[in-house]
Motif scaffolding. Structure first.
Motif, PDB file in Angstrom:
ATOM      1  N   LEU A 113       0.811  -1.221   0.000  1.00 17.59           N
ATOM      2  CA  LEU A 113       0.000   0.000   0.000  1.00 17.59           C
ATOM      3  C   LEU A 113       0.841   1.266   0.000  1.00 17.59           C
ATOM      4  O   LEU A 113       0.300   2.377  -0.015  1.00 17.59           O
ATOM      5  CB  LEU A 113      -0.931   0.004   1.208  1.00 17.59           C
ATOM      6  CG  LEU A 113      -2.040  -1.051   1.204  1.00 17.59           C
ATOM      7  CD1 LEU A 113      -2.790  -1.036   2.528  1.00 17.59           C
ATOM      8  CD2 LEU A 113      -3.012  -0.802   0.043  1.00 17.59           C
ATOM      9  N   GLY A 114       2.161   1.112   0.064  1.00 17.75           N
ATOM     10  CA  GLY A 114       3.046   2.271   0.023  1.00 17.75           C
ATOM     11  C   GLY A 114       3.234   2.965   1.352  1.00 17.75           C
ATOM     12  O   GLY A 114       3.680   4.126   1.385  1.00 17.75           O
ATOM     13  N   MET A 115       2.943   2.285   2.461  1.00 21.54           N
ATOM     14  CA  MET A 115       3.108   2.898   3.776  1.00 21.54           C
ATOM     15  C   MET A 115       4.590   2.966   4.132  1.00 21.54           C
ATOM     16  O   MET A 115       5.373   2.074   3.801  1.00 21.54           O
ATOM     17  CB  MET A 115       2.358   2.099   4.830  1.00 21.54           C
ATOM     18  CG  MET A 115       0.850   2.096   4.649  1.00 21.54           C
ATOM     19  SD  MET A 115      -0.013   1.071   5.876  1.00 21.54           S
ATOM     20  CE  MET A 115       0.310   2.009   7.359  1.00 21.54           C
ATOM     21  N   SER A 116       4.983   4.024   4.818  1.00 22.97           N
ATOM     22  CA  SER A 116       6.365   4.161   5.267  1.00 22.97           C
ATOM     23  C   SER A 116       6.646   3.164   6.392  1.00 22.97           C
ATOM     24  O   SER A 116       5.734   2.597   6.988  1.00 22.97           O
ATOM     25  CB  SER A 116       6.630   5.583   5.759  1.00 22.97           C
ATOM     26  OG  SER A 116       5.855   5.852   6.915  1.00 22.97           O
ATOM     27  N   ARG A 117       7.957   2.976   6.677  1.00 27.69           N
ATOM     28  CA  ARG A 117       8.339   2.015   7.713  1.00 27.69           C
ATOM     29  C   ARG A 117       7.783   2.439   9.076  1.00 27.69           C
ATOM     30  O   ARG A 117       7.261   1.619   9.825  1.00 27.69           O
ATOM     31  CB  ARG A 117       9.874   1.937   7.765  1.00 27.69           C
ATOM     32  CG  ARG A 117      10.430   0.762   8.568  1.00 27.69           C
ATOM     33  CD  ARG A 117      10.146  -0.547   7.855  1.00 27.69           C
ATOM     34  NE  ARG A 117      10.782  -1.669   8.492  1.00 27.69           N
ATOM     35  CZ  ARG A 117      12.031  -2.069   8.251  1.00 27.69           C
ATOM     36  NH1 ARG A 117      12.781  -1.409   7.377  1.00 27.69           N
ATOM     37  NH2 ARG A 117      12.516  -3.136   8.852  1.00 27.69           N
TER      38      ARG A 117
END
Length: 225
Positions: A113-117
């Motif tokens: 989903l393209g979420m950051s770490r």
């Protein structure tokens, strides 16, 4: 009263120091650490977990209290540091296991989903890992509440209410340890009372931990729905 307040002050300090360091270290080992670094860190953590509490207290005396060390004298701060060193491996281990037990599919879904770490850890990994983290913190606090040896070498003892981080502090296990050896029904009654209050504090910690764990599980169940 001063022993109860001192015990609470020690527990709060240990929660802040050991809790913060332990949770962050467990998170690092689970999510960020290279394999070799994680292996070395786990080894030293296991070694520290196997060190007797009286040894931790004596080392704490040499490093924290003695003039050849940091020179903190017998104090609340020295006691907090000694207890934090004693229970830190438990918090690190349970936190690492809590994050490691989160299904890998959740991590992969967050990445897809393209979420950051950072957002993945906060929004996806932390909620299901929270019950395990809380259980580790409660276990560690329960262990520290019942310890005497590290505090004999670092916290000293005071009949006054806690007045500062660099002052000696009273605590319940010292009252139990000292008064039970003295003759007289009144002093031994005080020792029994101190032991009873210590048990009640441990039970209270366990109750709070279970309530937080149940609340976390309900929150996770709502998220699944």
């Amino acid at each position: 009263q001063n022993a109860i307040l001192g015990t609470l002050a020690l527990s709060l300090g240990v929660l802040v120091v050991a809790g913060t360091i332990g949770v962050l270290a467990g998170l690092y080992l689970s999510e960020f650490a290279p394999r070799r670094v994680a292996s070395v860190a786990r080894f030293f953590s296991e070694v520290l977990a196997g060190v007797p509490s009286i040894v931790v207290g004596y080392v704490g005396y040499l490093v924290l209290v003695n003039k050849g060390g940091l020179g903190l004298h017998y104090s609340l701060l020295a006691g907090i540091i000694a207890l934090s060193a004693l229970i830190l491996p438990y918090i690190v281990k349970t936190t690492e296991l809590a994050f490691s037990s989160v299904p890998r599919s959740l991590r992969e879904g967050a990445i897809a989903l393209g979420m950051s770490r950072g957002k993945t850890i906060r929004k996806v990994l932390l909620p299901p890992a929270l019950p395990g983290i809380v259980s580790g913190l409660v276990l560690a606090l329960a262990i520290s509440t019942g310890e005497t040896a590290p505090l004999l070498f670092t916290a000293g003892f005071s009949d006054k209410n806690p007045s500062g981080l660099l002052q000696p502090v009273g605590y319940l296990t010292n009252v139990t340890y000292t008064d039970i050896q003295l003759p007289g029904a009144s002093t031994q009654a005080v020792a029994y009372a101190a032991a009873g209050v210590t048990v009640l504090l441990v039970l209270l910690l366990i109750f709070i931990g279970r309530r937080v764990t149940l609340s976390s599980r309900r929150m996770i169940a709502r998220m699944d729905v």
